[in-house]
Design an enzyme around this catalytic site. Structure first.
Site, PDB file in Angstrom:
ATOM      1  N   ARG A 230       4.016   9.070  -3.795  1.00  0.00           N
ATOM      2  CA  ARG A 230       2.959   9.583  -2.913  1.00  0.00           C
ATOM      3  C   ARG A 230       2.437  10.954  -3.351  1.00  0.00           C
ATOM      4  O   ARG A 230       1.307  11.307  -3.072  1.00  0.00           O
ATOM      5  CB  ARG A 230       3.472   9.674  -1.477  1.00  0.00           C
ATOM      6  CG  ARG A 230       3.852   8.331  -0.871  1.00  0.00           C
ATOM      7  CD  ARG A 230       2.660   7.427  -0.691  1.00  0.00           C
ATOM      8  NE  ARG A 230       3.036   6.145  -0.066  1.00  0.00           N
ATOM      9  CZ  ARG A 230       2.184   5.148   0.134  1.00  0.00           C
ATOM     10  NH1 ARG A 230       0.913   5.261  -0.237  1.00  0.00           N
ATOM     11  NH2 ARG A 230       2.582   4.027   0.679  1.00  0.00           N
TER      12      ARG A 230
ATOM     13  N   TYR B  78       6.597  -1.797  -0.868  1.00  0.00           N
ATOM     14  CA  TYR B  78       5.737  -2.626  -0.005  1.00  0.00           C
ATOM     15  C   TYR B  78       6.275  -4.058   0.017  1.00  0.00           C
ATOM     16  O   TYR B  78       6.717  -4.578  -1.003  1.00  0.00           O
ATOM     17  CB  TYR B  78       4.306  -2.667  -0.553  1.00  0.00           C
ATOM     18  CG  TYR B  78       3.425  -1.477  -0.219  1.00  0.00           C
ATOM     19  CD1 TYR B  78       3.804  -0.498   0.689  1.00  0.00           C
ATOM     20  CD2 TYR B  78       2.177  -1.359  -0.816  1.00  0.00           C
ATOM     21  CE1 TYR B  78       2.962   0.567   0.971  1.00  0.00           C
ATOM     22  CE2 TYR B  78       1.324  -0.298  -0.542  1.00  0.00           C
ATOM     23  CZ  TYR B  78       1.727   0.666   0.358  1.00  0.00           C
ATOM     24  OH  TYR B  78       0.893   1.718   0.632  1.00  0.00           O
TER      25      TYR B  78
ATOM     26  N   ARG C 121       0.302  -3.349 -14.831  1.00  0.00           N
ATOM     27  CA  ARG C 121       0.788  -1.969 -14.893  1.00  0.00           C
ATOM     28  C   ARG C 121       2.308  -1.940 -15.017  1.00  0.00           C
ATOM     29  O   ARG C 121       2.855  -1.237 -15.882  1.00  0.00           O
ATOM     30  CB  ARG C 121       0.344  -1.203 -13.646  1.00  0.00           C
ATOM     31  CG  ARG C 121       1.079   0.106 -13.427  1.00  0.00           C
ATOM     32  CD  ARG C 121       0.443   0.985 -12.371  1.00  0.00           C
ATOM     33  NE  ARG C 121       0.349   0.399 -11.043  1.00  0.00           N
ATOM     34  CZ  ARG C 121      -0.229   0.989  -9.993  1.00  0.00           C
ATOM     35  NH1 ARG C 121      -0.780   2.188 -10.139  1.00  0.00           N
ATOM     36  NH2 ARG C 121      -0.270   0.393  -8.824  1.00  0.00           N
TER      37      ARG C 121
ATOM     38  N   TYR D  55      -6.764  -6.308  -7.864  1.00  0.00           N
ATOM     39  CA  TYR D  55      -5.831  -5.185  -7.705  1.00  0.00           C
ATOM     40  C   TYR D  55      -4.378  -5.645  -7.859  1.00  0.00           C
ATOM     41  O   TYR D  55      -3.559  -4.968  -8.476  1.00  0.00           O
ATOM     42  CB  TYR D  55      -6.033  -4.504  -6.348  1.00  0.00           C
ATOM     43  CG  TYR D  55      -4.999  -3.435  -6.069  1.00  0.00           C
ATOM     44  CD1 TYR D  55      -4.849  -2.345  -6.907  1.00  0.00           C
ATOM     45  CD2 TYR D  55      -4.162  -3.538  -4.955  1.00  0.00           C
ATOM     46  CE1 TYR D  55      -3.889  -1.368  -6.656  1.00  0.00           C
ATOM     47  CE2 TYR D  55      -3.204  -2.567  -4.696  1.00  0.00           C
ATOM     48  CZ  TYR D  55      -3.075  -1.486  -5.550  1.00  0.00           C
ATOM     49  OH  TYR D  55      -2.119  -0.530  -5.304  1.00  0.00           O
TER      50      TYR D  55
ATOM     51  N   GLU E 163     -10.468   6.877   1.049  1.00  0.00           N
ATOM     52  CA  GLU E 163      -9.202   7.306   0.450  1.00  0.00           C
ATOM     53  C   GLU E 163      -9.441   8.686  -0.162  1.00  0.00           C
ATOM     54  O   GLU E 163     -10.549   8.986  -0.599  1.00  0.00           O
ATOM     55  CB  GLU E 163      -8.782   6.301  -0.630  1.00  0.00           C
ATOM     56  CG  GLU E 163      -7.472   6.635  -1.323  1.00  0.00           C
ATOM     57  CD  GLU E 163      -7.035   5.539  -2.311  1.00  0.00           C
ATOM     58  OE1 GLU E 163      -7.055   4.339  -1.931  1.00  0.00           O
ATOM     59  OE2 GLU E 163      -6.692   5.884  -3.448  1.00  0.00           O
TER      60      GLU E 163
HETATM   61  C1  3EB Z   1      -2.004   2.842  -0.427  1.00  0.00           C
HETATM   62  O1  3EB Z   1      -1.529   3.750   0.270  1.00  0.00           O
HETATM   63  C2  3EB Z   1      -3.446   2.999  -0.834  1.00  0.00           C
HETATM   64  O2  3EB Z   1      -1.930   1.434  -6.887  1.00  0.00           O
HETATM   65  O3  3EB Z   1      -1.838   3.360  -7.908  1.00  0.00           O
HETATM   66  C3  3EB Z   1      -3.235   4.666  -3.319  1.00  0.00           C
HETATM   67  C4  3EB Z   1      -2.833   5.383  -4.450  1.00  0.00           C
HETATM   68  C5  3EB Z   1      -3.270   3.289  -3.366  1.00  0.00           C
HETATM   69  C6  3EB Z   1      -2.460   4.726  -5.619  1.00  0.00           C
HETATM   70  C7  3EB Z   1      -2.056   2.662  -6.907  1.00  0.00           C
HETATM   71  C8  3EB Z   1      -2.906   2.644  -4.545  1.00  0.00           C
HETATM   72  C9  3EB Z   1      -2.496   3.350  -5.663  1.00  0.00           C
HETATM   73  O4  3EB Z   1      -1.365   1.829  -0.752  1.00  0.00           O
HETATM   74  C10 3EB Z   1      -3.728   2.499  -2.177  1.00  0.00           C
END
Ligand code: 3EB
Length: 339
Positions: free
Chosen positions: A221, A208, A156, A149, A329
């Site tokens: 989001r 992050y 990406r 990931y 999720e």
């Molecule tokens: C998170 O909140 C959960 O890498 O595109 C959620 C939606 C998550 C999209 C992405 C990752 C992605 O981090 C993981």
């Protein structure tokens, strides 16, 4: 004319309705000339219907799975160009690209997929990415920064090139469980830009901290549709992440509750822009629920039955989430019931 003025003058005509439909003959779902895309889930769905609007998503559904159908404005045009399969009504574009990994190099496959997608959308009438779905095999395989990931996130970002984190699309990145080392990316793009929405309970993913990998995940989001369009709010994959920390390790039902707490906050933030959005999930909502452990599927299905009854159409899929400690999720769309 500036980009913003062009968007304003052209925006507003886009329409998207997402339906979950049971069908014995999925080819019939493509008959409507307003159909932008049809998705089949798991091995029971056909791999191809000879139409770029159809895509099989390689995740096994729980129980009798419906097809997902996107309706836009008729007429919808379609085609295939250099590995991109697409459909467009002139306002919205559905596109898909699948890139096989060479020797398990998921970073390079992600870079290639994103570079191709970015070039294709930028050169089209519909350059604004609203929403992207990413399906990657063995997504949590590998340790530390070698985890697949994390490598996907690096590729990406490389493929996107120069980007402003404040205009990133909403997204889902989820693990397929079929052993096929193919990065599958599909997207929805539009003439006019949407408005990204962040979650006040969560650190923006693109901020992050380093401990989650060298490249923070590139997504918003949620995405509000272009002003004036008849489209739902698009919800990114959402899990039991508060701040940037995964909560309730090993407790799938507590993670489910936390996920809905996150959605309450996210929908609240979206309603600050569009107060006509219902504050609660209901008949204008569609949810895709991804569950890591097959053995948890029935438990999660029961919990959703208790929470929503028949009020919220939903689809449960067996899929790996991109952090090992996350058992569930959810993504989807949320709009007024008539949308
Ligand atoms: C998170 O909140 C959960 O890498 O595109 C959620 C939606 C998550 C999209 C992405 C990752 C992605 O981090 C993981």
């Amino acid at each position: 004319m500036s980009r913003a003025m062009q968007d304003a003058s052209r925006g507003g005509a886009a329409r998207l309705a997402v339906e979950y439909v049971h069908a014995d003959d999925p080819a019939r779902l493509l008959d409507g000339d307003d159909v932008l895309a049809v998705f089949g889930f798991g091995t029971a769905a056909p791999g191809s219907l000879g139409d770029p609007r159809y895509l099989r998503v390689p995740l096994e559904p729980h129980g009798d799975a419906p097809y997902e159908v996107w309706h836009a404005n008729a007429p919808v045009m379609r085609g295939c160009d250099d590995g991109v399969r697409w459909a467009s009504d002139g306002e919205l574009m559905f596109g898909v690209i699948e890139v096989a990994e060479h020797d398990g190099d998921v970073q390079e496959a992600a870079r290639a997929a994103y570079a191709r997608m970015a070039a294709f959308t930028t050169g089209s009438r519909t350059p604004r990415l609203l929403r992207i779905w990413n399906y990657v095999d063995a997504i949590t395989f590998g340790e530390g920064d070698d985890e697949r990931y994390r490598a996907f996130c690096v590729g990406r970002a490389q493929g996107l090139g120069d980007f402003d984190v404040r205009s990133l699309p909403a997204a889902t990145a989820i693990g397929r469980c079929d052993g096929e080392r193919v990065v599958q990316v599909y997207w929805l793009a539009s003439v006019a830009a949407g408005t990204p929405v962040e979650n006040p309970r969560q650190v923006s993913a693109y901020r992050y901290p380093r401990r989650y990998g060298p490249q923070p995940p590139s997504f918003a989001r949620a995405m509000l549709p272009p002003a004036g369009s008849a489209m739902p709010l698009m919800l990114s994959g959402t899990a039991a992440v508060v701040g940037h920390v995964s909560m309730h390790d090993g407790e799938v039902l507590a993670q489910l509750d936390e996920t809905f707490n996150n959605f309450d906050a996210l929908v609240g933030a979206a309603r600050a822009h569009d107060p006509s959005l219902p504050p609660r999930f209901g008949a204008g909502t569609r949810l895709k629920v991804y569950v890591r452990d097959r053995d948890d599927l029935a438990l999660v299905a029961d919990a959703l039955d208790r929470r929503f009854g028949d009020a919220v159409p939903r689809l449960l899929l067996h899929a790996a989430i991109c952090r090992r400690e996350l058992a569930v999720e959810i993504d989807g769309v949320h709009g007024r019931p008539a949308d």
